[in-house]
Design an enzyme around this catalytic site. Structure first.
Site, PDB file in Angstrom:
ATOM      1  N   ASP A 162     -21.088  -9.344   4.538  1.00 38.51           N
ATOM      2  CA  ASP A 162     -21.954  -9.496   5.699  1.00 38.51           C
ATOM      3  C   ASP A 162     -22.653 -10.852   5.719  1.00 38.51           C
ATOM      4  OD1 ASP A 162     -23.403  -8.584   7.984  1.00 38.51           O
ATOM      5  OD2 ASP A 162     -25.085  -8.003   6.693  1.00 38.51           O
ATOM      6  N   GLU A 418     -22.064  -4.136  -4.566  1.00 37.97           N
ATOM      7  CA  GLU A 418     -21.560  -3.012  -3.782  1.00 37.97           C
ATOM      8  C   GLU A 418     -20.045  -2.840  -3.814  1.00 37.97           C
ATOM      9  OE1 GLU A 418     -23.172  -3.007   0.179  1.00 37.97           O
ATOM     10  OE2 GLU A 418     -25.126  -2.399  -0.564  1.00 37.97           O
ATOM     11  N   TYR A 473     -30.584   2.028   2.199  1.00 37.39           N
ATOM     12  CA  TYR A 473     -31.062   1.805   3.572  1.00 37.39           C
ATOM     13  C   TYR A 473     -31.445   3.114   4.244  1.00 37.39           C
ATOM     14  CZ  TYR A 473     -29.651  -3.019   3.009  1.00 37.39           C
ATOM     15  OH  TYR A 473     -29.562  -4.325   2.573  1.00 37.39           O
ATOM     16  N   GLU A 508     -31.844  -3.969  -2.777  1.00 40.01           N
ATOM     17  CA  GLU A 508     -31.866  -4.154  -1.320  1.00 40.01           C
ATOM     18  C   GLU A 508     -32.514  -2.948  -0.667  1.00 40.01           C
ATOM     19  OE1 GLU A 508     -28.172  -5.137   0.680  1.00 40.01           O
ATOM     20  OE2 GLU A 508     -27.587  -6.532  -0.913  1.00 40.01           O
TER      21      GLU A 508
HETATM   22  C1  GCB Z   1     -25.743  -4.530   2.091  1.00 40.06           C
HETATM   23  C2  GCB Z   1     -25.122  -5.778   1.578  1.00 40.06           C
HETATM   24  C3  GCB Z   1     -25.657  -7.016   2.252  1.00 40.06           C
HETATM   25  C4  GCB Z   1     -25.808  -6.763   3.750  1.00 40.06           C
HETATM   26  C5  GCB Z   1     -26.793  -5.629   3.939  1.00 40.06           C
HETATM   27  C6  GCB Z   1     -27.005  -5.272   5.417  1.00 40.06           C
HETATM   28  O1  GCB Z   1     -25.725  -3.511   1.479  1.00 40.06           O
HETATM   29  O2  GCB Z   1     -25.216  -5.905   0.182  1.00 40.06           O
HETATM   30  O3  GCB Z   1     -24.798  -8.090   2.006  1.00 40.06           O
HETATM   31  O4  GCB Z   1     -26.200  -7.890   4.450  1.00 40.06           O
HETATM   32  O5  GCB Z   1     -26.317  -4.487   3.293  1.00 40.06           O
HETATM   33  O6  GCB Z   1     -27.910  -5.814   6.014  1.00 40.06           O
HETATM   34  O7  GCB Z   1     -26.243  -4.479   5.941  1.00 40.06           O
END
Ligand code: GCB
Length: 606
Positions: A162, A418, A473, A508
């Site tokens: 991403d 990941e 997330y 994250e």
């Molecule tokens: C993740 C990735 C990261 C992305 C992020 C997202 O898990 O490690 O590279 O940018 O999510 O914002 O979706």
């Protein structure tokens, strides 16, 4: 591989500036020997910079294939009799380099340095032509992986990570000179005994001399005031430092080891290596720096900015670290690739703690099919990520640790972000890579970053990881907008991980947020939601003792490829791409420093 330096015996010439540049989507330049003369039909291109955003042209931005760079340089007259080296700090993702008509090196991997001894090919005082064919294609045997397909309008690159596939010469290029007998590597490992006031530091060193290696080695260790505090004879040994000043988070105290090659009284070569005396240890669920529990605050970052793309830039470096200081961050992860050397040097000096990551990102076809609607394909198979890919990955780990092993700021290696980690195939792929990293560096913990698709109980790599690193997330990609339910789900999963008796760093957590978008009901994409989302996460972290760190995704908004769920890039930054704080930045600052705004009412630095 040691960085070029100016010392009593060494000299560098930087080749940064404006080079000639030409795209070559079909790879015709190799057969046509474009290196063998001035590059025809060239346009100007700055080095260092990604080429993609320099020219307002979609063909340049989305170019797939070779990009030719050429410059000429005069080799300093004074270098007669010296060993002369051409060095690229990086070229993304691979390069072939010529001096005049002669190919001098090839390198795979976009984020680590490579160099060649060109002494026999150049004459001090003369000009040389330097040509690099830099290729930006990603495939299943590259890091990161990707697929190039023929489309109706030519070749198209897709990839599984991403962030935008910026390419070019992103970091400085040097010609440099050393004596013909020279220090070619240094490894330092530090330890200490005793407590403050009566502390004895230990610096083990190992110096490799190349060329005529029969000469003697002498080392001197100087403190930050330039006073010699210890000396040693021989290529390896242990120095003792009385009343040592430790390197610690927030206190980037550095000694300097001078490694000298001597011939009697004559100085043959001298190389300067900074040294921070500190220890790192994982004990139960604790992450200890200098024997004291450390809690990571900070971010996953990117090398990313407008116009320059992924180019290293000192102004941005210093500014970003000032913002880290302002917000109370003590650490960051080099998501998702090794950063420029300058970044680690500065982290050493500023006392900022670093999790150093390889460019193994996107090794997960489940994410692609689940989130991006791509057809399901196997991640690890003879046709996709295979044994050859693993060898490329192993080499990336070797180059990362060889380059970065002496930085006190680096406390943890992340060998992948990941990857698929719930399958037997992933276990087979990764087990030897963990073993390799641990063998190359016995002083730092090794881990990888786990994805939501391998929740607690399913991950087959966690047992190899010294530290559990989680990207989660809840409230964004799952339970979207429902923070109450998200909190329950998140806490339940985290309690599971806590039962493993390892430290957990949340590497994250974040929510896309358009700066300036507001709502009274904290709807996703608003600044209110980002703040509420972070608050919810913090409640969860604070309820679990094994959590030893929180790194928000991301420090700043950054560019990605074009997708329906990205609005001019990823907007999870606490800061915008041009480094303006969103409301969440103030929230984090309050949590991490205890300081309340308004900071703009006057300087609040102590
Ligand atoms: C993740 C990735 C990261 C992305 C992020 C997202 O898990 O490690 O590279 O940018 O999510 O914002 O979706």
């Amino acid at each position: 591989m040691l960085r070029p330096q100016d010392t009593a015996t060494r000299e560098r010439r930087s080749l940064t500036g404006i080079w000639d540049f030409r795209l070559d989507g079909t790879g015709a330049g190799h057969d046509a020997r474009w290196f063998a003369g001035p590059l025809a039909d060239a346009r100007p291109m700055p080095v260092p910079a990604s080429f993609n955003d320099i020219v307002p042209d979609v063909e340049v931005k989305n170019h797939v294939g070779d990009a030719w760079y050429q410059t000429s340089a005069r080799v300093p007259r004074g270098w007669a009799g010296e060993r002369i080296v051409l060095r690229f700090d990086s070229a993304t993702h691979r390069a072939v380099v010529w001096i005049n008509d002669t190919e001098v090196m090839r390198h795979e991997g976009g984020y680590t340095p490579f160099e060649a001894d060109v002494t026999e090919l150049v004459t001090p005082g003369d000009e040389v032509r330097i040509t690099a064919a830099v290729n930006n294609e990603l495939n299943f045997q590259s890091l990161p992986p990707g697929v190039v397909q023929e489309g109706p309008r030519g070749r198209k690159q897709t990839y599984f990570h991403d962030f935008f596939n910026y390419a070019g010469i992103h970091r400085p290029v040097y010609l440099y000179a050393t004596p013909t007998t020279y220090v070619s590597d240094i490894t330092v490992v530090t330890d200490f005994d005793g407590a403050a006031g009566a502390r004895t530091g230990k610096v083990s060193y190992d110096v490799v001399v190349s060329g005529d290696g029969s000469q003697d080695v002498r080392v001197l260790l100087r403190d930050a005031d330039g006073e010699v505090v210890a000396t040693g004879d021989g290529a390896s040994g242990e120095l003792t430092v009385q009343d040592a000043h430790l390197w610690a988070p927030g206190d980037g105290y550095l000694y300097e080891l001078e490694a000298q090659v001597v011939d009697g009284d004559a100085l043959v070569d001298s190389y300067l290596q900074t040294v921070g005396i500190r220890t790192v240890e994982v004990r139960g669920t604790q992450f200890l720096i200098n024997g004291e529990p450390f809690y990571f605050t900070g971010f996953g970052k990117h090398e990313d900015q407008a116009v320059r793309g992924k180019a290293h830039d000192d102004a941005m470096l210093v500014h970003d670290f000032e913002l880290l200081d302002w917000i109370g961050a003590n650490s960051f992860r080099t998501s998702h690739y090794p950063y420029a050397d300058e970044v680690y040097d500065y982290a050493d000096r500023q006392g900022i703690v670093v999790i150093d990551e390889t460019s193994a990102v996107g090794q997960n076809m489940g994410v692609m099919s689940g989130m991006m609607g791509m057809p399901a394909i196997e991640t690890f198979s003879p046709e996709t990520i295979n044994d050859e890919s693993r060898e490329v990955h192993a080499q990336a780990i070797r180059e990362l640790i060889a380059r970065d092993k002496n930085h006190p700021s680096i406390v943890l290696w992340s060998i992948a972000n990941e990857p698929e980690s719930a399958s037997d195939a992933s276990r087979e792929y990764f087990e030897p890579l963990f073993a390799l990293a641990k063998e190359l560096d016995t002083t730092r913990p090794v881990g990888f970053v786990n994805v939501m698709l391998s929740p607690f109980g399913t991950c087959k790599l966690a047992e190899f990881s010294d530290v559990i690193m989680l990207n989660r997330y809840y409230g964004w990609y799952v339970d979207t907008g429902d923070l109450e339910v998200a909190e329950e789900h998140w806490r339940a999963e985290l309690q599971g991980w806590a039962s493993l008796d390892k430290p957990i760093i949340i590497t994250e957590y974040g929510a896309d947020t358009v700066a300036g978008l507001h709502s009274t009901t904290a709807d996703p994409w608003t600044e209110e939601f980002q703040s509420a989302y972070l608050d919810m996460n913090h409640r969860v972290f604070d309820s679990i003792d094994a959590v030893v760190g929180e790194q928000v995704w991301n420090f700043a908004d950054f560019q990605t490829s074009q997708m329906v769920f990205r609005v001019d890039g990823n907007k999870k930054g606490a800061f915008t791409r041009d480094r303006r704080p969103k409301a969440a930045a103030h929230l984090l600052r309050k949590r991490w420093t205890g300081k309340s705004d308004p900071s703009w009412a006057g300087s609040d630095r102590d």
